[in-house]
Design a protein around this motif. Sequence first.
Motif, mmCIF file in Angstrom:
data_model
loop_
_atom_site.group_PDB
_atom_site.id
_atom_site.type_symbol
_atom_site.label_atom_id
_atom_site.label_comp_id
_atom_site.label_asym_id
_atom_site.label_seq_id
_atom_site.Cartn_x
_atom_site.Cartn_y
_atom_site.Cartn_z
ATOM 1 N N ALA A 1 42.235 42.863 39.790
ATOM 2 C CA ALA A 1 42.961 42.386 38.651
ATOM 3 C C ALA A 1 43.700 40.950 39.033
ATOM 4 O O ALA A 1 44.660 41.116 40.018
ATOM 5 C CB ALA A 1 43.893 43.222 37.969
ATOM 6 N N LYS B 1 38.738 40.603 37.428
ATOM 7 C CA LYS B 1 39.473 40.560 36.024
ATOM 8 C C LYS B 1 40.189 39.246 36.027
ATOM 9 O O LYS B 1 41.278 39.488 36.598
ATOM 10 C CB LYS B 1 39.954 41.525 35.608
ATOM 11 N N LEU B 2 40.004 38.272 35.007
ATOM 12 C CA LEU B 2 41.074 37.140 34.873
ATOM 13 C C LEU B 2 41.092 37.214 33.524
ATOM 14 O O LEU B 2 40.265 36.685 32.603
ATOM 15 C CB LEU B 2 40.732 35.930 35.738
ATOM 16 N N SER B 3 42.323 37.523 32.742
ATOM 17 C CA SER B 3 42.495 37.860 31.340
ATOM 18 C C SER B 3 41.338 38.421 30.717
ATOM 19 O O SER B 3 41.322 39.373 31.042
ATOM 20 C CB SER B 3 42.516 36.225 30.763
ATOM 21 N N LEU B 4 40.559 37.631 29.962
ATOM 22 C CA LEU B 4 39.462 38.482 29.199
ATOM 23 C C LEU B 4 38.168 38.207 29.848
ATOM 24 O O LEU B 4 37.090 38.667 29.498
ATOM 25 C CB LEU B 4 39.370 37.821 27.732
ATOM 26 N N VAL B 5 38.098 37.445 31.093
ATOM 27 C CA VAL B 5 37.015 37.148 31.732
ATOM 28 C C VAL B 5 36.690 38.159 32.698
ATOM 29 O O VAL B 5 37.647 38.318 33.694
ATOM 30 C CB VAL B 5 37.049 35.549 32.437
ATOM 31 N N SER B 6 35.498 38.904 32.796
ATOM 32 C CA SER B 6 35.213 39.745 33.866
ATOM 33 C C SER B 6 34.258 39.149 34.920
ATOM 34 O O SER B 6 33.148 38.706 34.228
ATOM 35 C CB SER B 6 34.889 41.084 33.183
ATOM 36 N N GLY C 1 47.875 36.296 39.161
ATOM 37 C CA GLY C 1 48.023 34.858 39.018
ATOM 38 C C GLY C 1 47.740 34.043 40.415
ATOM 39 O O GLY C 1 47.081 34.645 41.298
ATOM 40 N N THR D 1 46.219 39.406 43.595
ATOM 41 C CA THR D 1 45.479 40.196 43.067
ATOM 42 C C THR D 1 45.990 41.769 43.346
ATOM 43 O O THR D 1 46.739 42.000 44.240
ATOM 44 C CB THR D 1 43.978 40.346 42.964
ATOM 45 N N SER E 1 39.768 50.406 34.708
ATOM 46 C CA SER E 1 40.556 49.188 35.588
ATOM 47 C C SER E 1 40.766 49.491 36.868
ATOM 48 O O SER E 1 40.943 48.383 37.542
ATOM 49 C CB SER E 1 42.086 49.039 34.871
#
Length: 300
Positions: A93, A12-17, A96, A142, A88
């Motif tokens: 996740a 999961k990167l921001s709204l991208v899965s 950065g 992550t 989640s």
Amino acid sequence: MAARATWKGFIKLSLVSVPVRGFTAHESGSEIRLNQLHAGCNARVKYSKRCPEHGELAANDIVSGYEYAKDQYVVIDPEEIARMRKQSDKAIAIVGFVGPDAVDPIYQSGKTYYLLPDGIAGNKPYALLRDGMQEGNVVAFTQVVFSGREQLALLRPDGELLVLSVLQYAAQVKEKDEFVAEVPREKLGKEELALARTLIDATRLEDFDIAAYKDDYVQRMKELIQLKIEGKEVVAAPEVEEPKIINLMEALKRSVAEAQAAAATGAPPQADASEKKMAPSETEPRKATAQRAARKRKSG
């Protein structure tokens, strides 16, 4: 692919899965495992789980519990834990991105997973994330839930794959400062440093390939086991006597000369040329045969 995924979830990167499947990167079971035996009869030692009131227990008689006070427990059911988990918890996740050398190797836990896209929908976002990190020369820091607890991990591109390496928390790693005091400060001479650098340069591995190094210990253990099965005694080859060098400069000079000579002949580097090898005794293994006969009489 023959291997089975040990984990399924998504990056999961921001709204991208990115849906992915995880496969352990390290082989298991290749080492030689020794069992504990009773020295008297060679019977295998067994372990049983016992209740002080009801004796030996079967696996389905055992539950998990937490001791909240002295001898006071609350039973925790696995289904209750599963119900508490959020969606989640199945996500890697991305907190950065950092440089490839941002995390000291001492934080590596040794657990690494190959991640593959899970289904057609994951192919393109997987490729975008992988290629984006390669072009930016970064890795992703992550957080992920493995084995029922939240862990830190680094996600990095490796050729066509994404690889996830689990990290230790800082609190789990000993501070190096507590050991620094044990290392005395030494004054080094210019000639000593120059010879040390020459020795390092002479033993540099220009075409390093870790695949060329095999686990000789496992092979030697197999040889030992076969010798024992055949009833042969095992003797060690005579040790090569190490040269007695007291002077550090003399040791450096001789080491440089040997390293340069080895490099000139193309000889492979040896970590320990005096490593002992096992060999069967040339004498008839009467002692081993007698011991086996004695064990048979005892068991009979």
